[in-house]
Write an enzyme that holds these catalytic residues in place. Sequence first.
Site, PDB file in Angstrom:
ATOM      1  N   LYS A  46      62.915   1.528 -43.261  1.00 27.56           N
ATOM      2  CA  LYS A  46      62.416   2.950 -44.032  1.00 27.56           C
ATOM      3  C   LYS A  46      62.623   4.118 -42.960  1.00 27.56           C
ATOM      4  O   LYS A  46      63.056   5.126 -43.607  1.00 27.56           O
ATOM      5  CB  LYS A  46      61.058   2.807 -44.374  1.00 27.56           C
ATOM      6  CG  LYS A  46      59.907   2.710 -43.277  1.00 27.56           C
ATOM      7  CD  LYS A  46      58.805   2.690 -43.628  1.00 27.56           C
ATOM      8  CE  LYS A  46      57.603   2.303 -42.677  1.00 27.56           C
ATOM      9  NZ  LYS A  46      57.732   3.627 -41.749  1.00 27.56           N
ATOM     10  N   THR A  47      62.524   4.063 -41.600  1.00 25.21           N
ATOM     11  CA  THR A  47      62.736   5.187 -40.824  1.00 25.21           C
ATOM     12  C   THR A  47      64.300   5.715 -40.957  1.00 25.21           C
ATOM     13  O   THR A  47      64.448   6.742 -40.970  1.00 25.21           O
ATOM     14  CB  THR A  47      62.531   4.718 -39.416  1.00 25.21           C
ATOM     15  OG1 THR A  47      61.185   4.243 -39.631  1.00 25.21           O
ATOM     16  CG2 THR A  47      62.300   6.056 -38.435  1.00 25.21           C
ATOM     17  N   ARG A  75      55.063  -9.044 -38.320  1.00 27.86           N
ATOM     18  CA  ARG A  75      55.295  -8.410 -37.097  1.00 27.86           C
ATOM     19  C   ARG A  75      56.502  -9.387 -36.177  1.00 27.86           C
ATOM     20  O   ARG A  75      56.931  -8.851 -35.197  1.00 27.86           O
ATOM     21  CB  ARG A  75      54.269  -8.382 -36.236  1.00 27.86           C
ATOM     22  CG  ARG A  75      53.147  -7.123 -36.723  1.00 27.86           C
ATOM     23  CD  ARG A  75      53.397  -6.003 -37.130  1.00 27.86           C
ATOM     24  NE  ARG A  75      53.890  -5.970 -38.504  1.00 27.86           N
ATOM     25  CZ  ARG A  75      54.464  -5.257 -39.185  1.00 27.86           C
ATOM     26  NH1 ARG A  75      55.170  -4.118 -38.776  1.00 27.86           N
ATOM     27  NH2 ARG A  75      54.652  -5.210 -40.592  1.00 27.86           N
ATOM     28  N   GLN A  92      51.150  -3.218 -47.174  1.00 30.36           N
ATOM     29  CA  GLN A  92      50.514  -2.937 -45.888  1.00 30.36           C
ATOM     30  C   GLN A  92      49.474  -2.037 -46.054  1.00 30.36           C
ATOM     31  O   GLN A  92      49.434  -1.068 -44.703  1.00 30.36           O
ATOM     32  CB  GLN A  92      52.024  -2.725 -45.045  1.00 30.36           C
ATOM     33  CG  GLN A  92      53.027  -3.621 -45.089  1.00 30.36           C
ATOM     34  CD  GLN A  92      54.167  -3.140 -43.991  1.00 30.36           C
ATOM     35  OE1 GLN A  92      53.894  -3.096 -42.866  1.00 30.36           O
ATOM     36  NE2 GLN A  92      55.231  -2.931 -44.460  1.00 30.36           N
ATOM     37  N   ASP A 129      55.788   9.477 -45.186  1.00 32.58           N
ATOM     38  CA  ASP A 129      56.135   8.122 -44.703  1.00 32.58           C
ATOM     39  C   ASP A 129      54.524   7.618 -44.850  1.00 32.58           C
ATOM     40  O   ASP A 129      53.514   8.296 -44.762  1.00 32.58           O
ATOM     41  CB  ASP A 129      56.570   8.216 -43.350  1.00 32.58           C
ATOM     42  CG  ASP A 129      57.037   6.836 -42.760  1.00 32.58           C
ATOM     43  OD1 ASP A 129      57.004   5.863 -43.702  1.00 32.58           O
ATOM     44  OD2 ASP A 129      57.035   6.635 -41.504  1.00 32.58           O
ATOM     45  N   GLU A 130      54.663   6.044 -44.855  1.00 35.95           N
ATOM     46  CA  GLU A 130      53.366   5.405 -44.859  1.00 35.95           C
ATOM     47  C   GLU A 130      52.497   6.003 -45.814  1.00 35.95           C
ATOM     48  O   GLU A 130      51.248   5.975 -45.840  1.00 35.95           O
ATOM     49  CB  GLU A 130      52.545   5.470 -43.449  1.00 35.95           C
ATOM     50  CG  GLU A 130      53.440   4.967 -42.472  1.00 35.95           C
ATOM     51  CD  GLU A 130      53.632   3.323 -42.129  1.00 35.95           C
ATOM     52  OE1 GLU A 130      53.188   2.718 -43.261  1.00 35.95           O
ATOM     53  OE2 GLU A 130      54.303   2.889 -41.285  1.00 35.95           O
TER      54      GLU A 130
END
Length: 673
Positions: free
Chosen positions: A29-30, A608, A246, A215-216
């Site tokens: 996504k970044t 993770r 998430q 973002d997020e």
Amino acid sequence: MRSLNPQQKAAVNATNTPLLVLAGAGSGKTSVITAKIAHLIRQGMSARHIAAITFTNKAAREMKSRISTVVDSKQIRGLTVSTFHSLGLEILRKEHQKLGYKSRLSLFDEQDKKTLLKELIRHDSTGLLNDDDLDRYVWQISQWKNGFILPSFELSQATDGTAPAAQLYQLYQDQLKAYNAVDFDDLILLPVQLLEKDPVTLNWWQQKIRYLLVDEYQDTNATQYQLVKLLIAKSRRFTAVGDDDQSIYAWRGARPENIALLQRDFPDLEVIKLEQNYRSTRRILRAANHLIANNPHPFEKTLWSQKEEGVPLKILTHKNEQEEAERIASEIIGHKFRSGGRYKDYAILYRGNHQSRLFEKSLRENGVPCFISGGTSFFSQTEVKDILCYLRVLVNPEDDAAFLRVINVPRREIGPSTLEKLGNYATQRKISLFSACFEYGLGQVLPNKARGSLEQFCHFINDTSDRAKRGDTFAVLNQMLDAIQYNDWIKDSHDNDKVIERKLGNVKELMDWLERLAQSESEDSLSIDDSPLEKAVSKIQLLDILERNQEEEQGDRVTLMTYHSAKGLEFPHVFMVGTEEGILPHQNSIDEENIEEERRLAYVGITRAQKTCTLSYCAHRKRYGEIQECEPSRFLNELPESDIEWNAKQNKDPATQKKHGRETLAGLRAMLA
């Protein structure tokens, strides 16, 4: 753009309509946000009209760094890449007068907030407020602010049970306003209030921010969502990037339902799913998908990967927490030896920070270096902050935030009512709190005794500052600590001898460090006329940089951290410990029948991992001084049987034994080489 997959490219190219990018864990996504900012600039939009908002300073720094590698530095001049709170602070600094504030707002952190609330409770005349409920009041006020609920509304709706907290909320806000101060929640709440009631100001910020990227997004609370809606109401040009799977911050006000609300508020919303994972093996992703499928979803998505199949997830059972810690340490040592990897490739994740102690002990006893993320910083200790604020006032008496912290430390019986009147007077006169203490007019709003106490403190500061500049600076500072009896204040404030010893040690360590800092040669632009004290205080501004670099320079060490802290990170090998009923899921969530967020937390833990994921639980665990029987987490039974191994042993079968033998020999050869 050539490095992006088709869905990522589609997300970058969609610039004229509201867009929701459902970005699964490890889906890049970044990269999408970075590429989209570059794409907007290349389309002709000025960087100063683009804002990218995220939740942590670390994420904002990473985003800025990535953008600078793909866009010329001249083209990104004026670009806003910041956290929600940094954007809110920017709005408040520009528009403070419209909200009735002076310039140079003071920012209260959580510790300042607790101290003020504690004083308000101590001076409560109703007798309804209880000091033992302080943490609950702190949490409740934050929840109200994050839910965009103002004191006036809460007071009008209050019941007998909520009325005391609502009254405290109102008193707290009045006190902050008098101090020309805000807390972190106000950094979003106050800008939203302003933009809602002032269309001219709203139009200015809408013209400034013509494209917004968030973002997020799943971590936004009600107030943050309102800020987003206000900023893009006219242009309707924005990209929200998030993953409802998430969303793990409901306890601090996050509302994953904000993702679904986007469709209601923006009927023309385009939705693009990023489902290709670039992080984990296929087994890890299948296990994560299988687990999270037990939660309801407004949007369905399934992570997939082109990486290798990978090894099964291991589930380890232990007699107790001591055996668990020893086994995990042994697993890490053995795996590192066989694979020739590094300690930094391993992470131990747990539900709460209190679980770290045994693992840290076991690792250190076996000579394994480790790093505990999220531990309490030296510079955030109460006594360290107190002394640093004294130094700030000595160098700059106009520093209202530092003045407020030390005016009553140690206690000088200068209560919140006195300080509120002082703050209101200073605001009317448009001067600092320190300067207001010397004004004749203050006597019209304060009784002589209160005014005398304030003047006495300010004369003490002026005298100490003057002597520190003319004489032996650090001898004077130590004399100051003796004069205010700060060490006695520490001893009187705590019953535990170990806590007292640690805090007194922190005071000495800080003073020694500051003296070395002030005397060392500096390569910055400080004037040669700066005193040692001014040099030290100037360097204090760098403390946040020192803290920031601590994690980034952790070296080759095993990382110990909570699931919440691990979000956004990745490690080749992850150990999820304490996967038991009552821990993960947490007992509070079980009691409240709110398991979905705990399942998302477990999902975050699994995703993770890049190569291996090991989950462990204990049959018995010591709690509250008693040995209690434990049940394995229900989440373990929600993992696909074909992708897990229960109680895997290194010598489980000949093939596994042979493989481990080869790995051990290779590790030995590498070590000898």
